[in-house]
Every structure is written in structure tokens, then in C-alpha cells.
Scaffold this active site. Sequence first.
Site, short mmCIF file in Angstrom:
data_model
loop_
_atom_site.label_atom_id
_atom_site.label_comp_id
_atom_site.label_asym_id
_atom_site.label_seq_id
_atom_site.Cartn_x
_atom_site.Cartn_y
_atom_site.Cartn_z
N HIS A 1 76.98 12.96 59.12
CA HIS A 1 76.34 11.69 59.51
C HIS A 1 77.32 10.75 60.23
CE1 HIS A 1 72.87 12.64 56.92
NE2 HIS A 1 73.71 12.92 55.95
O1 RIB Z 1 73.05 8.58 54.56
C1 RIB Z 1 74.32 9.02 54.94
C2 RIB Z 1 75.32 7.92 54.82
O2 RIB Z 1 75.44 7.52 53.45
C3 RIB Z 1 76.73 8.34 55.24
O3 RIB Z 1 77.39 7.24 55.79
C4 RIB Z 1 77.38 8.74 53.95
O4 RIB Z 1 78.80 8.59 53.98
C5 RIB Z 1 76.78 7.74 53.01
O5 RIB Z 1 77.54 6.53 53.14
#
Ligand code: RIB
Length: 308
Positions: free
Chosen positions: A237
Site C-alpha cells: 500500500h
Molecule cells: O490500509 C493500509 C494502510 O494501513 C497502510 O498504510 C498500512 O501501513 C496501514 O497503515
Amino acid sequence: MDKHFVWLDCDTGTDDAAAILCANKLPQLQIVGISAVAGNVELEKTYYNVHRLNRLMGTSYPVYRGAEKPLQRDLETGYRYHGENGLGGVELPLPEKIPETNEPAWDALYRTAVEMKGELELIATGPLSNIGTALLLHPDLPEYLKRIVIMGGSSKGGNRTPAAEYNIYADPHAAQMVFDCGVPLTMCGLDVTLQAVLMEEDLEQIGALGTPAAKFFHKELLVPLRTQECGTGLKLHDVCAVLYAARPELFSGRPAGVQVETRSELSIGKTVTDLYSDKKFGFQNAFVVLSLDRAAFKKTVYDLIAQY
Ligand code: RIB
Ligand code: CA
């Protein structure tokens, strides 16, 4: 090549760590500062995890402590996906000397943005609690930020709940302030990050590079690889946010109006976008990233880690 002077705001967990390792090697980015926020794990862990990464990368980026909890909600961490220490259980040593600072993240961000006369870009990969606090304490901060790129939200569905993505869900009140602050904003939500997938063999290929950074990258990401539920493979992500800032040509998306649900228990933290509705909000406050060139993404991540 245009150089982007960037401030990273992270809840350094596993994919934040991957994003920092990548950002450090992207020639288009110059990291000016890094702030820690509570999220995946508690603040003290996210703060010292960045110092651990400084040692691993051989860098000395200034690191600042931010919020221990969201503006209004209680902190909900993500141990399941990031391990107790936030780095997939991989132990990284701290630097011998840690330049301690008492300047909180929101003041350091504001000071730096003013000093840089509007050239600073903010990349946030965790709950937006630090940015919300900065906007409350320094209402003219938007005049000094060139743009904001976040990993957060989703035009459809969620991961922490069926309605909401974790970073927005964790602190929806701060998120709404950021979406409303008027700074050009790019939202790298689940729409695109669920496409940013590495399989176990891709991680093994990176680990086989054999450097301490490459081996760390491989090992620390095994926990999310085995625990993330949204489909097979590891979703990187946060790497999407830093890669978008440096290589936007690998991505595509559309401008939209975005608002955050801050009241409903069922869908709190949902980013409501008008991308697909006839009825529009009447404003476009975000560029919503919707797709990426996955082959190029995978190759770029490999090539960046291969530079360590
Ligand atoms: O939903 C994914 C996000 O939530 C990413 O930034 C992960 O590190 C968590 O913070
Ligand atoms: Ca994160």
C-alpha cells in the site's frame, strides 16, 4: 529531472518501512524530514522504527514524534498485519547515537514548510493525526505545502471494515480536515494499492539480492503477506504513495469530490467519492488514483532495493 522535496509522515509498520526504503533511493525525491504517528503500532515503536531504518539505510533523516492517538477516537493498532514491533518481528538495531528532539512533528512540519517557502510536498502513509494537529495549530500551513499525497481511503469497500480503509478509519476526523484543507491532494487508496501486489517469489527474488536492506525487505514483509485478507499476494500500500510522488506516469486516476464519514458506527472512516455517481459534490478536492502499471511497479521496487 524535477526534484521533489518531501516530508514523510508514517506509522512505520511493514509497508511504511518498504516505502521509506524505496523513497530513499528514488532520485526524484529528496527526503527532508520524517514524522512518526501512532497507527499500525504505538508511537514509540513507529518513532524508533524510523531511526532503525536510518541506520539500515546509512542515512540521518531528522525524525519527529507525533500523535500518540487519533484526534478523537481511541487508537486501534494493526499488530496482526505488522507484528509486535511493527517490522514483521525483524529486529533492526538502533543507531549508536539518536539525535533526540523535543520538537513535535506538527511544529517541525510547519517550520520546515515555511522555511521551504511552499516547495515542500507531504507524503502521508498512516493515520492523518499529525497533519490534522498541524492544521489546528498552524491554520496557514496549507499556504506552505505544495501538495499532499496520501495512502488512504477507497472509492469502494475497505480493509479494516467493509466500508473503510485503515488509515482513514483510524482517524476520520483528521482525514476530513486534510481533504478540506485546500492543498492539492492525491489519494492512493485501495483502488490502486490492491493492484500493487508482490507474490512470495517476488519477495524471495528481492531477498536474494543479499544485502542487509534486501534481506530485511524480504523478511519483514512476510507477516503482511501471510495475514492480509484482501486477495492473494502482498499489497504494498504505502509504496504506491511514494512511487506516485516520484513516477506518476506509472499510475492513472481521476479528480473527484471526496468526503469522509465521521459519524456512522457502521461506515465511519469511509471515503465517500463522487467518482461513479450522477450526483456530484460540486467540488473536486482530490485526484483519486485508480490504476497502476503492475509490471513496472514490480520492476521499479526491485531496482530500487537492488541499489542498496
Ligand atoms: O490500509 C493500509 C494502510 O494501513 C497502510 O498504510 C498500512 O501501513 C496501514 O497503515
Ligand atoms: Ca502505513
